[in-house]
Structure formats: C-alpha cells, structure tokens
Design a protein around this motif. Structure first.
Motif, mmCIF file in Angstrom:
data_model
loop_
_atom_site.group_PDB
_atom_site.id
_atom_site.type_symbol
_atom_site.label_atom_id
_atom_site.label_comp_id
_atom_site.label_asym_id
_atom_site.label_seq_id
_atom_site.Cartn_x
_atom_site.Cartn_y
_atom_site.Cartn_z
ATOM 1 N N LEU A 191 5.525 -2.471 -15.990
ATOM 2 C CA LEU A 191 4.882 -1.426 -15.181
ATOM 3 C C LEU A 191 3.683 -0.753 -15.864
ATOM 4 N N PRO A 192 3.718 -0.548 -17.182
ATOM 5 C CA PRO A 192 2.532 0.057 -17.807
ATOM 6 C C PRO A 192 1.249 -0.741 -17.543
ATOM 7 N N TRP A 222 0.077 0.412 -14.141
ATOM 8 C CA TRP A 222 -0.495 1.771 -14.223
ATOM 9 C C TRP A 222 -1.904 1.719 -14.808
ATOM 10 N N LYS A 223 -2.087 0.858 -15.813
ATOM 11 C CA LYS A 223 -3.422 0.771 -16.418
ATOM 12 C C LYS A 223 -4.428 0.195 -15.414
ATOM 13 N N ILE A 251 -4.289 0.525 -12.187
ATOM 14 C CA ILE A 251 -4.560 1.587 -11.208
ATOM 15 C C ILE A 251 -5.558 2.592 -11.811
ATOM 16 N N GLU A 252 -5.354 2.932 -13.077
ATOM 17 C CA GLU A 252 -6.278 3.854 -13.755
ATOM 18 C C GLU A 252 -7.699 3.305 -13.775
ATOM 19 N N THR A 297 2.326 0.345 -1.007
ATOM 20 C CA THR A 297 3.394 -0.444 -1.626
ATOM 21 C C THR A 297 4.094 -1.288 -0.566
ATOM 22 N N LEU A 345 6.466 2.916 -7.866
ATOM 23 C CA LEU A 345 5.328 3.849 -7.831
ATOM 24 C C LEU A 345 5.766 5.292 -7.631
ATOM 25 N N ASP A 355 8.761 6.311 -8.572
ATOM 26 C CA ASP A 355 9.700 6.579 -9.655
ATOM 27 C C ASP A 355 10.985 7.229 -9.116
ATOM 28 N N ARG A 364 0.071 11.287 -9.072
ATOM 29 C CA ARG A 364 -1.118 11.425 -9.927
ATOM 30 C C ARG A 364 -2.336 11.738 -9.048
#
Ligand code: URA
Length: 196
Positions: free
Chosen positions: A102-103, A106-107, A109-110, A119, A128, A130, A146
């Motif tokens: 998952l990280p 997230w990266k 998406i960032e 989703t 997403l 959580d 976020r």
C-alpha cells in the motif's frame, strides 16, 4: 524520466512479500500522470501479470467500456491496484501483502495528486478508507481522505461473476459522472461513517 517512471524503476524488482516468487511483473499502473481521477482495483490477474498493464482482461474491457459510457478514455485517468503483484490463482490479497504494497499506492497518489480516487470493490475501498467497510453500503457516497475524495463503487469483475449486478455497476458510473460534474462537495469523514 518523469518521476512516476523513475518510481516504477525503483520498485519493479520489489521483494517485500511472497508474491514476488510467483509474479511475472510488478504491475505498477498506467494513465495520465496528471489525472484528476484515479481508479483503483484489487490486484492484477493473469493477463495483467503477463502484459504488465492493469485491467486488460475481461474486467478491464468492461472498465474501458464503462469509462467510455461516461465520456472518459483510459488515457484521461490513471488506473492502478491496491497490490501490484498477482496473487496465485487470483486468490484474495492477504493483509500482510496489502500492508507491504500500500505505501507504493500512497506514493503514486501523492505524485499524481488526483481530485477523486474511485475505488473498485471491497478491497480498494477498505484500503483507501482504512476501515472494514462493505462496498454495498458505501457505494455512491464520497469521503474526504487526506487531500482528495474517495468515491467507492462496485468492481467490474463482480459483474462477470454475477450478471445481475450489471445495472448497479452502470448506475455507479452514472453517479460518478454526476459527482464529477458537480465538483467538490462537503464530504463525510471516514470516522463518521456508519457502515458495518
Ligand atoms: N482486477 C483488478 O482488480 N485489477 C486488475 O488489474 C484486473 C482485474
């Protein structure tokens, strides 16, 4: 090299979980690196693993058609999955595999900075948001996470197994179209959701 490509180069030989033993490719994702909307599925299947592209099998064809039904092309959006390697026999992703992978999402998406993350199915909604949500309860709602909004809908593969879900999936895409046209509205916070 654009930053997303550079990131792919960094993770394409990932060995953070057992799925590296059986996969052919780390299926990173594809599409517009500046997309306003991202679509997130569960995990690559056999075709995706072999071709190193997300959503290229039967569920992918349906996703492409449904995008077309709301005036979107695959190149307009960004498509990825919760986990980047195919689980053997397409079994469900395990918790430690999701935690390991998952990280990376997230990266991405960032880096892409979408306005909306749509989703597809239970796994992506739960990852997403959580939370252990049920897709049938949250589909069609939107949630602030976020600096973007999560809009959960059914997974196209669900329709391939249960044909009677087809109208519901088409309805999800029509609702998504209306939601995108309206722009950003005040959103529920995940912790305020009542959905178990
Ligand atoms: N199902 C998914 O969740 N992702 C794919 O890439 C293909 C099928």
């Amino acid at each position: 090299m654009i930053p997303l490509q550079q990131f792919y180069e960094e993770i394409k030989d990932c060995r953070k979980c057992r799925l590296c033993e059986s996969r052919t490719h780390v299926v990173f994702g594809e599409g517009n690196p500046n997309a306003e909307i991202m679509f997130i599925g569960e995990a690559p299947g056999e075709n995706e693993d072999l071709q190193n592209r997300p959503f290229v099998g039967a569920a992918g064809k349906l996703l492409t058609d449904l995008l077309g039904s709301i005036g979107l092309k695959r190149e307009d959006v960004y498509i990825a999955n919760v986990i980047k390697c195919r689980p053997p026999e397409n079994r469900n992703p395990q918790t430690d595999e999701i935690d390991a992978c998952l990280p990376y999402l997230w990266k991405q998406i960032e880096m892409i900075k979408p306005r909306v993350v749509c989703t597809l199915g239970n796994f992506a909604a739960q990852a997403l948001l959580d939370k252990k949500v049920s897709i049938t309860k949250v589909r069609g709602q939107h949630f602030q996470v976020r600096n973007f909004l999560v809009f959960p809908i059914l997974h196209p593969a669900a329709v391939l197994h249960q044909g009677n879900l087809r109208p519901a999936l088409s309805e999800d895409f029509q609702n998504l179209k209306k939601f995108l046209a309206k722009g950003i509205q005040p959103a529920s916070q995940p912790e305020q959701m009542g959905f178990f």
